[in-house]
Design a protein around this motif. Structure first.
Motif, PDB file in Angstrom:
ATOM      1  N   GLU A   1       0.940  -1.342   0.005  1.00 54.31           N
ATOM      2  CA  GLU A   1       0.083   0.057  -0.105  1.00 54.31           C
ATOM      3  C   GLU A   1       0.856   1.273  -0.291  1.00 54.31           C
ATOM      4  O   GLU A   1       0.527   2.285  -0.784  1.00 54.31           O
ATOM      5  CB  GLU A   1      -0.939  -0.028   1.009  1.00 54.31           C
ATOM      6  CG  GLU A   1      -1.880  -1.066   1.124  1.00 54.31           C
ATOM      7  CD  GLU A   1      -3.092  -0.859   0.170  1.00 54.31           C
ATOM      8  OE1 GLU A   1      -3.011   0.088  -0.597  1.00 54.31           O
ATOM      9  OE2 GLU A   1      -4.000  -1.742  -0.293  1.00 54.31           O
ATOM     10  N   GLU A   2       1.967   1.100   0.625  1.00 52.99           N
ATOM     11  CA  GLU A   2       2.896   2.271   0.678  1.00 52.99           C
ATOM     12  C   GLU A   2       3.388   2.513  -0.810  1.00 52.99           C
ATOM     13  O   GLU A   2       3.519   3.696  -1.222  1.00 52.99           O
ATOM     14  CB  GLU A   2       4.190   2.134   1.686  1.00 52.99           C
ATOM     15  CG  GLU A   2       3.457   2.123   3.172  1.00 52.99           C
ATOM     16  CD  GLU A   2       4.815   2.052   4.066  1.00 52.99           C
ATOM     17  OE1 GLU A   2       5.729   1.427   3.703  1.00 52.99           O
ATOM     18  OE2 GLU A   2       4.490   2.282   5.396  1.00 52.99           O
TER      19      GLU A   2
ATOM     20  N   GLU B   1       0.505   3.895  -2.751  1.00 60.40           N
ATOM     21  CA  GLU B   1       0.258   5.509  -2.416  1.00 60.40           C
ATOM     22  C   GLU B   1       1.359   6.290  -2.857  1.00 60.40           C
ATOM     23  O   GLU B   1       0.905   7.443  -3.237  1.00 60.40           O
ATOM     24  CB  GLU B   1       0.103   5.526  -0.882  1.00 60.40           C
ATOM     25  CG  GLU B   1      -0.350   6.834  -0.449  1.00 60.40           C
ATOM     26  CD  GLU B   1      -0.715   6.725   0.715  1.00 60.40           C
ATOM     27  OE1 GLU B   1      -1.010   7.990   1.662  1.00 60.40           O
ATOM     28  OE2 GLU B   1      -0.909   6.008   1.758  1.00 60.40           O
TER      29      GLU B   1
ATOM     30  N   SER C   1      -5.915   1.119   1.142  1.00 61.52           N
ATOM     31  CA  SER C   1      -5.072   2.123   2.282  1.00 61.52           C
ATOM     32  C   SER C   1      -6.063   3.176   2.774  1.00 61.52           C
ATOM     33  O   SER C   1      -7.259   3.405   1.954  1.00 61.52           O
ATOM     34  CB  SER C   1      -3.909   2.725   1.476  1.00 61.52           C
ATOM     35  OG  SER C   1      -4.519   3.713   0.616  1.00 61.52           O
TER      36      SER C   1
ATOM     37  N   ASP D   1      -2.673   1.708   9.004  1.00 60.02           N
ATOM     38  CA  ASP D   1      -1.525   0.578   8.838  1.00 60.02           C
ATOM     39  C   ASP D   1      -2.011  -0.707   9.479  1.00 60.02           C
ATOM     40  O   ASP D   1      -1.795  -2.021   9.272  1.00 60.02           O
ATOM     41  CB  ASP D   1      -0.131   0.787   9.422  1.00 60.02           C
ATOM     42  CG  ASP D   1       0.816   1.621   8.310  1.00 60.02           C
ATOM     43  OD1 ASP D   1       0.178   1.883   7.157  1.00 60.02           O
ATOM     44  OD2 ASP D   1       1.756   1.880   8.666  1.00 60.02           O
TER      45      ASP D   1
ATOM     46  N   VAL E   1      -4.545  -2.398   7.334  1.00 62.38           N
ATOM     47  CA  VAL E   1      -4.076  -3.300   6.225  1.00 62.38           C
ATOM     48  C   VAL E   1      -3.399  -4.306   6.751  1.00 62.38           C
ATOM     49  O   VAL E   1      -3.501  -5.481   6.111  1.00 62.38           O
ATOM     50  CB  VAL E   1      -2.971  -2.049   5.444  1.00 62.38           C
ATOM     51  CG1 VAL E   1      -2.118  -2.784   4.393  1.00 62.38           C
ATOM     52  CG2 VAL E   1      -3.862  -0.978   4.831  1.00 62.38           C
TER      53      VAL E   1
END
Length: 261
Positions: free
Chosen positions: A87-88, A91, A147, A231, A234
């Motif tokens: 997801e990071e 993103e 996210s 977080d 997730v």
């Protein structure tokens, strides 16, 4: 085998327009890691070139804008930390697209789902034809989650009630329904999409760049001003047995049996 296959992401300067084409039509333009990185680089190019006045995103073929992330890449995941890293990574690209200084326009045909919906959502304007379908049907497909930034985008555009309707019922909005929410600026017949997009691009090129930048930057700051951390959400979902079963079932074309674990 073609010795010189076309890139999976095409980036072409067309006058004052930087045109980006997601170019995996046989896979409904599902995003690979390489495509995400190439999109990031295209955003950098748009901001570095003073001759670019608008950025266009579109999908190759007629079936999809972008049908999410290529599911085969999820087989590498082992725990919740992999989900957070994923997801990071996404993103980073989505946020970079949102901060492009020139107006961004998504031209949508067919499926615009999952990661594709997030990409369209951070564009400034969306023009779609009547074949477009919008949603994130993960509750019936992969059993994963989004996210916090992507949840924020959906609530920003659709409101909390419509967001929960789309996510919990795993339904796809038609172009008409998306237009009624305001998410899509204009809906047209399939044969008219290219012409309508060209008109929008032409109009934007005639407007004051700093006025347009100020408007999009102010809206972006307002949306992100209260964005909480997600977080823990997730990690729990991507580390679950359900997600692992969802990936296996999707690739095998079998419906998973959800356990909630």
């Amino acid at each position: 085998m073609d010795a010189h296959p076309e890139p999976e992401l095409l980036v072409e300067r067309q006058g004052a327009v930087l045109a980006v084409t997601f170019n995996r039509p046989k896979a409904r333009n599902a995003m690979t890691w390489g495509m995400y990185e190439a999109l990031y680089e295209a955003c950098e190019r748009a901001d570095a070139d003073d001759g670019v006045r608008v950025m266009l995103l579109r999908g190759a073929g007629t079936d999809a804008f972008v049908a999410g992330t290529d599911i085969g890449q999820f087989t590498e995941f082992r725990d919740g930390a992999d989900g957070i890293a994923y997801e990071e990574r996404i993103e980073r690209v989505v946020s970079r697209l949102e901060t492009v200084t020139v107006p961004t326009v998504a031209a949508v045909r067919g499926y615009c789902v999952g990661g594709g919906l997030a990409l369209a959502a951070v564009c400034d304007l969306r023009v779609a034809d009547e074949t477009a379908r919008f949603g994130v049907p993960v509750a019936r497909t992969l059993g994963n989650c989004l996210s916090m930034n992507t949840y924020s985008l959906l609530v920003h555009h659709f409101g909390p009630a419509r967001t929960l309707d789309v996510l919990l019922r795993a339904r796809l909005y038609t172009a008409e329904e998306a237009g009624a929410t305001g998410f899509v600026a204009e809906v047209c017949a399939p044969g008219d999409l290219d012409g309508r997009v060209a008109e929008v691009l032409d109009r934007l090129q005639g407007h004051a760049p700093l006025s347009m930048w100020a408007a999009k930057e102010a809206v972006r700051r307002l949306r992100r001003s209260g964005l909480p951390d997600g977080d823990d959400i997730v990690a729990r979902v991507f580390g679950s047995d359900d997600f692992a079963a969802g990936v296996r079932g999707f690739l095998a074309k079998e419906r998973p049996q959800w356990t909630g674990r």
